[in-house]
Design a protein around this motif. Sequence first.
Motif, mmCIF file in Angstrom:
data_model
loop_
_atom_site.group_PDB
_atom_site.id
_atom_site.type_symbol
_atom_site.label_atom_id
_atom_site.label_comp_id
_atom_site.label_asym_id
_atom_site.label_seq_id
_atom_site.Cartn_x
_atom_site.Cartn_y
_atom_site.Cartn_z
ATOM 1 N N UNK B 57 12.269 16.619 19.266
ATOM 2 C CA UNK B 57 11.433 15.344 18.872
ATOM 3 C C UNK B 57 12.793 14.375 17.909
ATOM 4 N N UNK B 58 13.784 14.793 17.266
ATOM 5 C CA UNK B 58 14.861 14.118 16.345
ATOM 6 C C UNK B 58 15.501 13.734 17.329
ATOM 7 N N UNK B 59 15.852 14.021 18.974
ATOM 8 C CA UNK B 59 17.156 13.842 19.308
ATOM 9 C C UNK B 59 16.180 12.335 20.557
ATOM 10 N N UNK B 60 17.798 12.067 20.202
ATOM 11 C CA UNK B 60 17.416 10.186 21.188
ATOM 12 C C UNK B 60 17.669 10.439 22.636
ATOM 13 N N UNK B 61 17.200 11.867 22.920
ATOM 14 C CA UNK B 61 16.523 11.780 24.309
ATOM 15 C C UNK B 61 16.486 12.888 24.419
ATOM 16 N N UNK B 62 15.277 14.148 23.167
ATOM 17 C CA UNK B 62 15.444 15.112 23.392
ATOM 18 C C UNK B 62 16.316 16.144 24.745
ATOM 19 N N UNK B 63 17.255 16.356 24.080
ATOM 20 C CA UNK B 63 17.879 17.025 24.874
ATOM 21 C C UNK B 63 19.906 16.901 23.957
ATOM 22 N N UNK B 64 20.076 18.117 23.979
ATOM 23 C CA UNK B 64 21.443 18.382 23.982
ATOM 24 C C UNK B 64 22.457 17.970 25.158
ATOM 25 N N UNK B 65 23.555 18.562 24.634
ATOM 26 C CA UNK B 65 24.678 18.522 23.400
ATOM 27 C C UNK B 65 24.356 16.423 23.003
ATOM 28 N N UNK B 66 24.904 16.599 21.816
ATOM 29 C CA UNK B 66 24.910 15.506 20.805
ATOM 30 C C UNK B 66 26.161 15.470 20.199
ATOM 31 N N UNK B 67 27.065 14.106 19.792
ATOM 32 C CA UNK B 67 27.578 13.986 19.456
ATOM 33 C C UNK B 67 27.883 13.232 18.324
ATOM 34 N N UNK B 68 28.488 13.043 17.261
ATOM 35 C CA UNK B 68 28.404 12.320 15.874
ATOM 36 C C UNK B 68 29.688 11.853 15.664
ATOM 37 N N UNK B 69 30.139 11.083 15.734
ATOM 38 C CA UNK B 69 31.494 10.245 15.683
ATOM 39 C C UNK B 69 31.620 9.414 14.791
ATOM 40 N N UNK B 70 31.913 9.595 13.201
ATOM 41 C CA UNK B 70 32.035 8.985 12.256
ATOM 42 C C UNK B 70 32.095 7.280 12.391
ATOM 43 N N UNK B 71 33.241 7.284 13.991
ATOM 44 C CA UNK B 71 33.134 5.564 14.126
ATOM 45 C C UNK B 71 31.934 4.984 14.989
ATOM 46 N N UNK B 72 31.658 5.863 15.619
ATOM 47 C CA UNK B 72 31.097 5.344 16.387
ATOM 48 C C UNK B 72 28.980 5.448 15.592
#
Lengths: 218, 241
Positions: B57-72
């Motif tokens: 529930x903490x993810x944007x679409x209830x799915x993985x993968x997610x990427x964290x990009x410091x620029x973005x």
Amino acid sequence: MSFKLTYFPIRGRAELLRLILEASGSNYEYEPLHPSDWGTFKPQTPFGQLPILSTPDIGTIPQSMAIARYLAKKFNFYPTDLKEQVRVEVALEAIRDIADGILQIVADDDFQKLKVSHAKKVEAQLQYLEKFLSENSTASGYVVGDKPTLADLQAFNILDNFVKPLYPEILKGFPGVVALKAKIASIPNIQEYLKSERRPAVTLPGFAKALNTPEECQ
Amino acid sequence: STQSTGHPIHSILTMSVKLTYFAVRGRAEIIRLVLEAAGAKYETENVDFKDWATLKPKTQFGQLPILHDPDFGTISQSFAIARYLAIKHKLYPTNLKDQTRVEVAIEAARDISEGIVKIAFGDFEGQKENQGKTLDAQLHNLDKFLKENDGLCCGSGGINFGDLAIFNVLDNFVKPLYPDILKSHSVSQGLRDKVAAHSNVAAYLKSDRRPALTLVPGFAKTLNTPEPVSYTHLTLPTIYS
């Protein structure tokens, strides 16, 4: 510049492409392929599928979403800024999930039963989309920036042609999604198209069974 | 469990992206292939299957993968992530014709993987033969498509995102379930080999950064999960080799 879109006489996987072409106001040819001609035509297509688009500059393109991105880039429905492109692509994937979920159940023999249990899934997906829309910093109501992109056209397409026919009341809980749908429908070229006879009558690929069309057109 | 250094500020200081997924290939593998082909630094955060319900529930679409990009910031959706990284690392063409060929390749690859995933987590034994016939036709068309450009997705400057998408589906979806099928599709086999021979990719394929393969027929039925398991939600942490 002239484009020729070839597809069966249904909305299906070509409807997004029609929306882009209509929104752009450009002249395009539409070649309807009757299902009884599909057997002969199919081996002439790059991937044994429709739609295909003949273009004046890069030959014939298969795969609806590849065609969609090509047309969107041609007609300024695809941002040039990378951050904005990413928002468009994220939205396209989220909307694709909604469409795929529905496509899976309409083809099933147990459709009427599955439709009921699938509604919760659609609601969850719409909830995510509603939140995503609210994160557009311009607060324009579009997916990104202050003008419509490919993502908005596809949102309209899937909401109008996949979600609404199956779940007429479901959008009521999602004001941002409803507002986006209305914004796209009110674009003058789109508004005109939606009333015209260029818009095919049949919506869901699952209806193809009733038309006795081959599986591949789904 | 996490293999990252844990503190978010560390990512910004090291300027590398962080990929969060289960410790399997699945929907993150295309992302790993792009990063590895590009020789880009990245952190991996592995999510244990048992922790997914809390994280979801903490993810944007209830799915993985997610990427964290410091620029973005955070990006969801595997193909949106992969395309972003391909553009960032110059593995996405700059002309419209080649971009379109890449998008065609991606869609063709997705058609293949989706057909296979559907039966792998459904009635695999009952559907395997039928799906094999579909796969034959798909690979025949893929061969035709690649032949238009001398065996590569597009251009002549080496492999790109489109080639990686095809490689991913051939190596991680087709080959495990249909080990001999590429024998009759030499152009696709050739593409697979060209990508595997790329020095960064070759190093990755041999490394322990490449996670376990996920696709196991009938595995979903044996799992006791709190919600129906489907490939669109997650891929299953199992070994299949």
